[in-house]
Design an enzyme around this catalytic site. Structure first.
Site, PDB file in Angstrom:
ATOM      1  CG  PHE A   1       0.327   5.027   4.583  1.00  0.00           C
ATOM      2  CD1 PHE A   1       1.055   6.162   4.299  1.00  0.00           C
ATOM      3  CD2 PHE A   1      -1.041   5.127   4.665  1.00  0.00           C
ATOM      4  CE1 PHE A   1       0.430   7.379   4.129  1.00  0.00           C
ATOM      5  CE2 PHE A   1      -1.670   6.332   4.507  1.00  0.00           C
ATOM      6  CZ  PHE A   1      -0.937   7.463   4.231  1.00  0.00           C
TER       7      PHE A   1
ATOM      8  N   GLY B   1       0.822  -1.198   0.000  1.00  0.00           N
ATOM      9  CA  GLY B   1       0.000   0.000   0.000  1.00  0.00           C
ATOM     10  C   GLY B   1       0.857   1.248   0.000  1.00  0.00           C
TER      11      GLY B   1
ATOM     12  CG  ASP C   1      -6.759   5.989   1.042  1.00  0.00           C
ATOM     13  OD1 ASP C   1      -6.882   6.358  -0.138  1.00  0.00           O
ATOM     14  OD2 ASP C   1      -5.789   5.330   1.432  1.00  0.00           O
TER      15      ASP C   1
ATOM     16  N   PRO D   1       4.090  -2.307   3.245  1.00  0.00           N
ATOM     17  CG  PRO D   1       5.920  -3.696   3.604  1.00  0.00           C
ATOM     18  CD  PRO D   1       5.508  -2.260   3.663  1.00  0.00           C
ATOM     19  CB  VAL D   2      -0.290  -6.006   3.951  1.00  0.00           C
ATOM     20  CG1 VAL D   2      -1.129  -6.861   4.895  1.00  0.00           C
ATOM     21  CG2 VAL D   2      -0.720  -4.551   4.041  1.00  0.00           C
TER      22      VAL D   2
END
Length: 822
Positions: free
Chosen positions: A517, A515, A631, A519-520
């Site tokens: 902001f 994303g 968002d 990584p996931v």
């Protein structure tokens, strides 16, 4: 006699008809090969058997010279995309060119004066047939030996790397198959850039400009290149004797080296038959080869990006601090390696050199291969006085370097640990310097603390304890406590080591997505529960406040269409959020992927639209306080086991109190393409700005196309949908993979609802409850939509939205693979 004449005439007519049919087949490309007795004129083409590629004469798009080239291009794409060119250095000046098989068995291109412009140039070929394959390969088979190919275009690549094509080096023949760029977008002659495998001990993908490296991928580790962790699917064969071959087999995309030396990954869209740019790697200044010079490391997260490795100093101090880092760094203390036949004395080795460990590095160029195991790798380096560094990776083995260390990059998720050789006294003095420096800093801070003790004592406690920052964001009184008050004892706080171990130390294999902001990653807690961990990137603008905001907003919310936050972690500079794991990942992974679009049929897509709306209604109206997401986008909609949607990522959400309907901010954040015009231009946001984002998502779900990508006549998705609706063809916006005439009216209704949501004026847009009513009510009378907001988009740039000095836009919807060197 009459009967005989009629029979002869009929026979002649049949011959003429057969010849005409053959000519028409060749002209319109229904044949995939030519033989010794046939040829291709300028007006004729070959078409591969299944209609994927076409071969013949073409003029580059936008060219004013009108020169004619022979090449291969994708068939039926809106814009002609050429993947290979034969006579790139010798175009035909008119339409008199001919492609044929010559008397000596070569495929040749001649002009109208029968001058030879290009040839396959095979010695003693014995070929009578040329065939265009569905993978884009043009082949010249040997007529005597069935199955042997004398020449093929895949062995003479140009600017495009196609599936099942190979790039690489051959130690036996000395060949190195590389890509070569065009000179310009309208000139296919040989350009300045090439790309291919470098003949190193450990293969790497490089881009050269005039044979000088400008970018490299880092070594191959058996799964991917270290500097390209998000580009999967490659297969590399290596005999470690100078022969290596790189290929891939995914037919949904290809790689293209453009005239500016940038390599793009382009996807073939099944719905539009067009090629779109895709991927997950973005270029930074650190991608330029040798940006910081020898013995310096580059990090795109730091300003300036270049720093000398510990124990080294700038070679040219003045140039270094002026931003010219190409001279690099030199040692402060020389190495103390004592030589005996170029080998260190074992008796002095204990008082000799040591190693400095650098973590998560793209290791330097030109690693040398070693057969030493992990235990012996450092010992082998110490015993060789010319060895300046070593690294060991379980999938690569032991690597050693001699001489200068060039093109190092730090803070890579897929990087490996690098050990740089340093002198023993340097280590001792560095510890002393650290101790003195630490003492000095401590003294300064102690002095400042004494001077400002009273002011610091008066500061809110929430500023001293991170976990109490939540309460600062949501004031509470005992008489009327807000349901959104954060209570640390009610919310799990995870240890960083637990989360790191659960994700296999944030392994690329466990990465779910990236994303704006950070990584996931997928993880599994010791008790077996699967989780998703968002690790905030240090390079992002999202910090402690956004993390606290997300927790305080969503920790107490309970709705089937909202993702659940399980806890968080704040340790040192690490900021992590722990969510419930969604096995089907995010919505954008389905609606924009040609290989997965059919998984979501129309009924499922409709249910997803309704579910997103119900989750948003809960945020806007059904919870105690009104929450504006700010968002909302396809990548922030997660799908559970049953493909039910769940809204996620509340880092930018804002809580409205009392009768507050609208707010203004001086810091505009979000994703361009989903922002309402009043928010993007003026900083005003309300529930109607979320409705605008909802409308964009509706149109993307229906069409399977991103709003950020241009459609027909260079229109974005909103403008394209508006034109179709005005023409009475709203249902044709639907993705062909899911379109069903039975749902034609329902699709058209959903398009109209989407257009109502994206109207330019906020007051014209419906609220979410009206959106749900329109979705779920049959034969509902919908108001006429007004023209949407068409916001121009500048590719790959942060756009200045107003004259506010402190605004920022996070653009993370563009998935672009741009492998760039400067």
């Amino acid at each position: 006699m009459v009967v005989l004449v009629s029979t002869r005439c009929r026979f002649v007519l049949l011959l003429l008809a057969a010849f005409s049919c053959f000519s028409l087949k060749l002209c319109f490309g229904s044949e995939d090969s030519i033989t010794f007795s046939t040829s291709i004129k300028d007006s004729e083409t070959l078409l591969s058997r299944n209609g994927v590629f076409r071969f013949g004469f073409f003029t580059p798009v936008n060219s004013t010279a009108r020169l004619r080239y022979v090449g291969i291009w994708y068939d039926k794409t809106p814009v002609q995309t050429v993947v290979w060119v034969a006579n790139k250095e010798a175009p035909v000046n008119d339409t008199s060119g001919v492609v044929s098989i010559s008397e000596d068995g070569n495929l040749v291109v001649n002009d109208g004066l029968n001058r030879l412009l290009w040839s396959t140039n095979v010695t003693s070929p014995n070929a009578t047939l040329v065939q265009l394959m569905d993978n884009g390969n043009l082949r010249l088979p040997d007529s005597r030996n069935n199955g042997e190919v004398l020449w093929e275009s895949f062995e003479h690549p140009y600017d495009t790397f196609l599936p099942r094509m190979s790039l690489g080096t051959n130690n036996r023949t000395g060949e190195n198959l590389k890509l070569t760029s065009w000179r310009s977008s309208d000139d296919p002659s040989t350009g300045n850039y090439t790309a291919g495998l470098a003949p190193f001990a450990y293969p790497e993908l490089l881009i050269w400009k005039n044979n000088v490296p400008i970018w490299r991928s880092g070594p191959w580790n058996g799964q991917h290149f270290i500097g390209l962790p998000d580009v999967d699917g490659f297969s590399l064969n290596n005999d470690y004797q100078g022969t290596a071959s790189l290929s891939y087999a995914n037919d949904s995309f290809m790689y293209h080296l453009d005239p500016d030396g940038v390599m793009y990954q382009r996807y073939l869209s099944a719905s539009t038959r067009g090629l779109r740019i895709g991927g997950s790697i973005t270029s930074t200044a650190c991608d330029a080869y040798g940006e910081c010079g020898p013995f310096a490391s580059c990090s795109s997260r730091e300003v300036p990006p270049c720093n000398c490795v510990k124990g080294f100093e700038p070679k040219n101090q003045k140039e270094w601090y002026n931003g010219n880092w190409t001279d690099g760094c030199v040692r402060i203390v020389p190495l103390r390696c004592k030589k005996e036949n170029n080998v260190s004395s074992s008796s002095s080795r204990g008082k000799g050199d040591g190693f400095l460990k650098l973590q998560k590095m793209k290791v330097p160029v030109s690693a040398e291969r070693s057969l030493a195991d992990e235990k012996d790798c450092p010992e082998q380096c110490l015993e060789n006085c010319s060895c300046t560094a070593y690294a060991y990776d379980g999938r690569i083995g032991c690597m050693v370097w001699s001489g200068s260390l060039v093109d190092m990059q730090s803070s890579l998720a897929s990087g490996i640990d690098l050990y740089i050789r340093i002198a023993h006294p340097e280590k001792r003095h560095s510890y002393l310097a650290i101790a003195i420096g630490a003492a000095f800093v401590a003294a300064v801070f102690l002095l400042l603390a004494c001077q400002k003790f009273k002011k610091r004592s008066a500061a809110p406690e929430s500023r001293r304890r991170p976990e109490l920052m939540f309460n600062r964001m949501e004031p509470v009184t005992n008489e009327n406590e807000s349901p959104y008050t954060f209570k640390p004892n009610e919310f799990p706080l995870f240890e960083f080591q637990v989360l790191a171990k659960s994700t296999d130390y944030f392994s690329h294999r466990n990465k779910l997505g990236q994303g704006g902001f950070g990584p996931v990653y997928k993880g599994k807690l010791p008790e077996g529960q699967e989780i998703a961990v968002k690790r905030l990137s240090r390079a992002s603008r999202q910090g402690l406040e956004e993390l606290m905001n997300e927790v305080v907003v969503i920790s107490k919310l309970q709705h089937r269409n909202l993702v659940r936050v399980l806890g968080c972690c704040i340790e040192g500079e690490e900021r992590l959020l722990v969510y419930e794991y969604m096995p089907n990942k995010s919505l954008d992974a389905y609606i924009f992927d040609p290989t997965k679009q059919k998984i979501l049929d129309w009924k499922t897509r409709f249910n997803i639209m309704e579910g997103i709306s119900r989750g948003l209604l809960y945020l806007h109206r059904d919870s105690r306080l009104k929450i504006i997401h700010r968002d909302l986008k396809a990548s922030n909609i997660l799908l559970d086991d049953n493909l039910n949607p769940k809204i996620s990522d509340f880092g930018l959400a804002r809580v409205f109190e009392g009768n507050e309907d609208e707010a203004e901010t001086r810091r505009v954040v979000g994703t361009y393409g989903y922002m309402s015009p009043e928010y993007a231009m003026e900083g005003y946001f309300s529930e109607k700005s979320d409705v605008f984002s909802l409308g964009v998502i509706f149109l993307e779900i229906i069409s399977g196309r991103r709003n950020s990508h241009k459609e027909e006549n260079n229109l974005n998705l909103l403008a394209y949908a508006w034109n179709l609706w005005n023409d009475g063809e709203a249902a044709s916006l639907a993705n062909p993979a899911v379109f069903d005439e039975c749902f034609g009216k329902e699709i058209a209704k959903c398009v109209q609802i989407g257009l109502l949501c994206v109207q330019e004026l906020a007051n014209d847009r419906p609220n979410v409850s009206n959106v749900i009513w329109m979705l779920t009510t049959e034969n509902a009378h919908l108001p006429e939509a007004k023209q949407p907001a068409f916001i121009a988009r500048r590719e790959f740039s942060v756009v200045g939205l107003s004259d506010r000095s402190s605004q920022m836009v996070t653009i993370d919807d563009a998935s672009v693979t741009a492998i760039t060197g400067r």
